[in-house]
Every structure is written in structure tokens, then in C-alpha cells.
Design an enzyme around this catalytic site. Structure first.
Site, PDB file in Angstrom:
ATOM      1  N   GLY A   1     -48.190  79.469  22.042  1.00 39.29           N
ATOM      2  CA  GLY A   1     -48.198  79.215  20.604  1.00 39.29           C
ATOM      3  C   GLY A   1     -47.191  79.980  19.782  1.00 39.29           C
TER       4      GLY A   1
ATOM      5  CG  HIS B   1     -39.467  67.482  25.539  1.00 38.49           C
ATOM      6  ND1 HIS B   1     -40.652  67.541  26.236  1.00 38.49           N
ATOM      7  CD2 HIS B   1     -38.487  67.410  26.464  1.00 38.49           C
ATOM      8  CE1 HIS B   1     -40.395  67.508  27.532  1.00 38.49           C
ATOM      9  NE2 HIS B   1     -39.089  67.425  27.700  1.00 38.49           N
TER      10      HIS B   1
HETATM   11  C1  GAR Z   1     -42.005  74.926  23.757  1.00 37.50           C
HETATM   12  O1  GAR Z   1     -40.768  75.252  24.334  1.00 37.50           O
HETATM   13  C2  GAR Z   1     -42.104  73.432  23.539  1.00 37.50           C
HETATM   14  O2  GAR Z   1     -40.883  72.828  23.284  1.00 37.50           O
HETATM   15  C3  GAR Z   1     -42.659  72.987  24.868  1.00 37.50           C
HETATM   16  O3  GAR Z   1     -43.588  73.961  25.226  1.00 37.50           O
HETATM   17  C4  GAR Z   1     -43.144  75.222  24.737  1.00 37.50           C
HETATM   18  C5  GAR Z   1     -44.324  75.890  24.080  1.00 37.50           C
HETATM   19  O4  GAR Z   1     -44.002  77.211  23.782  1.00 37.50           O
HETATM   20  N1  GAR Z   1     -43.229  71.669  24.785  1.00 37.50           N
HETATM   21  C6  GAR Z   1     -43.221  70.835  25.818  1.00 37.50           C
HETATM   22  O5  GAR Z   1     -42.750  71.113  26.896  1.00 37.50           O
HETATM   23  C7  GAR Z   1     -43.828  69.469  25.530  1.00 37.50           C
HETATM   24  N2  GAR Z   1     -43.630  68.577  26.614  1.00 37.50           N
HETATM   25  P1  GAR Z   1     -44.892  78.034  22.757  1.00 37.50           P
HETATM   26  O6  GAR Z   1     -46.355  77.843  23.186  1.00 37.50           O
HETATM   27  O7  GAR Z   1     -44.474  79.452  22.923  1.00 37.50           O
HETATM   28  O8  GAR Z   1     -44.651  77.502  21.390  1.00 37.50           O
END
Ligand code: GAR
Length: 196
Positions: free
Chosen positions: A12, A103
Site C-alpha cells: 500500500g 500497472h
Molecule cells: C505497484 O507497483 C502497482 O503498480 C502494482 O502493484 C504494486 C503495489 O505496490 N500493481 C499491479 O501489479 C497490478 N497488476 P504498493 O502496494 O507498494 O502500492
């Protein structure tokens, strides 16, 4: 003041960045953070920043209207920031062009079911890509296939590890995601856009 809900499944850091960005804005606030994982760090981050949270089960998400009803009453716009589950059709119909995902790759490459977080960066590395980036897009019923709103590329070198790529991608996400969301909201409400 527009009200935004953020769905996230894990750490998050993007959700936290969006919360703090919009806490300083007169346009919108993140008013609710939702997760399919009751132990997700994102829920602690939100609580620490005084944002309401809600966790839910697969049953509640796909077989009842509980989540749709809750967010319909409380929010104007929905953001997915590291959310792993497919969004049910009922939710997409309730928020046409008002659900946006980020993404960590240049879609349509490296998207689809199971392409999440580090797995994306490992695949980029395994394929010896010379560039990668971020994609911000509308959400439809298929994973990572809604219309693209914004992309930003970076070049990568053979020495970059997946962890280093992830770090650089996260920086791009923190920089651009809130601004792109702000511009989308301004377009909806016919306010001036911010140049990026
Ligand atoms: C982020 O890099 C986002 O772009 C990716 O998950 C990560 C979450 O990081 N989303 C995906 O891969 C969706 N398919 P965070 O929990 O530290 O924000």
C-alpha cells in the site's frame, strides 16, 4: 470535495502516497481504503492516516452487493493501487470510466492475470527488455485491458535487478499517479488541468 475509494491487496505505498497527496488538495480526499486481505499493510497505513478501512471476503465481493452498496453511498471515484482481484461487473457498471488502475509495466505487455508487482519486473528482466514503465488505465472486466490513460517509460540496463527496476517504477508511480487522477477528476468537473 470529491470522495475517492482505494482498493489495495498488500503493502500500500501507492495508497499512502495518494492519501497524503489528496489530504493537501482542495479537489478530493481518499475517504475509504478497501482490501481483500485483512492483514494487508495498506490497512495499517490508512488507519495511521485517519482514513476509514474495510476488508472483505471473496464471498462478500463477488456474491453479494455489500461492497458495491457501501462504496456507492460513500464515494465518487475508485482507484486500484496494487489490487489483485478482478472487479465485478456490477461495480464497473456503477462507476463508468470512474475506476482506474495502475500497472507497473507498459501495457499491453506484461499484463493479465497473475501479473502483479515483482512478477512483472522479473518477467521484464527475464525477457531482457530495454525499457519498461507504468500504465494508468480504466478498469473493465478483463485484467489490465481497459483504455490506457497515461504511460511513462524508463530505459533499463542489463545490470538492473528486478528489485532495482521495482524501485524505479515505484518512484514513477508516486510522481505521476496522483497528478493523473487529479487531472481526470478536473476533466470530469471541467476544471483546469495540470501539465505533466
Ligand atoms: C505497484 O507497483 C502497482 O503498480 C502494482 O502493484 C504494486 C503495489 O505496490 N500493481 C499491479 O501489479 C497490478 N497488476 P504498493 O502496494 O507498494 O502500492
Amino acid at each position: 470535495m470529491l470522495r475517492i475509494a482505494v482498493f489495495a491487496s498488500g503493502n500500500g505505498t501507492n495508497a499512502e502516497n495518494l492519501i497524503t497527496y489528496f489530504q493537501k488538495s482542495d479537489l478530493a480526499r481518499i475517504v475509504l481504503v478497501l482490501s481483500n486481505n485483512k492483514d494487508a499493510k495498506v490497512l495499517d497505513r490508512a488507519k495511521r492516516l485517519n482514513v476509514n478501512t474495510l476488508d472483505f471476503t471473496r464471498e462478500e465481493f463477488y456474491k453479494t452487493n455489500d461492497i458495491v452498496d457501501t462504496i456507492l453511498k460513500k464515494v465518487d471515484f475508485v482507484i486500484l493501487a496494487g489490487f489483485l482481484w478482478r472487479i465485478p461487473e456490477s461495480l464497473i457498471e456503477m462507476f463508468p470510466n470512474r475506476i482506474v488502475n495502475i500497472h507497473p509495466a507498459l501495457l499491453p505487455k506484461y499484463g493479465g492475470k497473475g501479473m502483479y508487482g515483482m512478477r512483472v519486473h522479473e518477467a521484464v528482466k527475464d525477457n531482457c527488455e530495454k525499457e519498461t514503465g507504468i500504465s494508468i488505465h480504466y478498469v473493465n472486466e478483463q485484467y489490465d485491458e481497459g483504455g490506457i490513460i497515461f504511460q511513462k517509460k524508463i530505459t533499463i540496463s542489463p545490470q538492473d535487478s528486478p528489485e532495482q527496476i521495482a524501485g524505479r517504477i515505484h518512484k514513477l508511480e508516486y510522481k505521476y499517479f496522483p497528478i493523473v487522477i487529479g487531472n481526470l477528476l478536473r476533466a470530469d468537473f471541467k476544471l483546469d488541468r495540470v501539465n505533466i
